[in-house]
Design a protein around this motif. Sequence first.
Motif, PDB file in Angstrom:
ATOM      1  N   SER A  13       0.840  -1.190   0.000  1.00 44.92           N
ATOM      2  CA  SER A  13       0.000   0.000   0.000  1.00 44.92           C
ATOM      3  C   SER A  13       0.879   1.245   0.000  1.00 44.92           C
ATOM      4  N   PRO A  14       0.552   2.209  -0.851  1.00 39.15           N
ATOM      5  CA  PRO A  14       1.352   3.428  -0.894  1.00 39.15           C
ATOM      6  C   PRO A  14       1.086   4.386   0.260  1.00 39.15           C
ATOM      7  N   PRO A  32      -6.548  -1.128  -4.243  1.00 34.47           N
ATOM      8  CA  PRO A  32      -6.560  -2.374  -3.464  1.00 34.47           C
ATOM      9  C   PRO A  32      -5.150  -2.737  -3.000  1.00 34.47           C
ATOM     10  N   VAL A  33      -5.052  -3.276  -1.780  1.00 33.82           N
ATOM     11  CA  VAL A  33      -3.749  -3.593  -1.214  1.00 33.82           C
ATOM     12  C   VAL A  33      -3.332  -5.040  -1.446  1.00 33.82           C
ATOM     13  N   ALA A  34      -4.271  -5.923  -1.708  1.00 34.76           N
ATOM     14  CA  ALA A  34      -3.945  -7.331  -1.923  1.00 34.76           C
ATOM     15  C   ALA A  34      -3.233  -7.495  -3.262  1.00 34.76           C
ATOM     16  N   ASP A  49       5.214   0.006  -2.094  1.00 33.57           N
ATOM     17  CA  ASP A  49       4.805   0.090  -0.691  1.00 33.57           C
ATOM     18  C   ASP A  49       5.236   1.420  -0.079  1.00 33.57           C
ATOM     19  N   ARG A  50       4.516   1.847   0.940  1.00 34.25           N
ATOM     20  CA  ARG A  50       4.799   3.127   1.608  1.00 34.25           C
ATOM     21  C   ARG A  50       6.171   3.170   2.263  1.00 34.25           C
ATOM     22  N   TYR A  51       6.766   2.024   2.570  1.00 34.68           N
ATOM     23  CA  TYR A  51       8.088   1.995   3.190  1.00 34.68           C
ATOM     24  C   TYR A  51       9.215   1.762   2.197  1.00 34.68           C
TER      25      TYR A  51
END
Length: 161
Positions: A13-14, A32-34, A49-51
């Motif tokens: 997820s961003p 969607p995150v999946a 991804d946000r990290y």
Amino acid sequence: MSTPVEVVALHVSPVHAYEGRPADGPRPDPEPVARDHVVVRAGLGLVGDRYFNHPAHRNAAVTVFAVEALDDLGTDLDPLLVRRNIVLRGFDVNGLARHDVFTLDTGDGPVRFETHRPANPCAWMDAVLGPGAMRGLRGRGGMRCVPLDDGVLRLGPATLT
């Protein structure tokens, strides 16, 4: 020693959905995150991804979680709700120590990860999973890791060494 495991969920997820007060509810994800697969970059994390490549999370860019911790809460919960990147069945993720190195191979080649610290559950777990979830996941929230190799991980059967 090789251990057969299953990758039951992949999450990218961003944005952060669980920030602020749990009583206010989670922020919706813009997409969607999946995922059915994720692209891993050594030292950076999961693409999208946000990290990913975030300096403050360089040693904690990927979180690996054992779905059995959810099973033990006694309800049928969606493993994506814990917002851990890689959710496995069949391996005691929380039994890993800091700086342990493990390898996960879902068919596209091995990807090594080095563990750095536990992913402790927060009050959001009670809000999204149900009352008592934070306490039930204490010591079982997964491990934050840094990927050591580039690669691809997919849902389904895998080998962990």
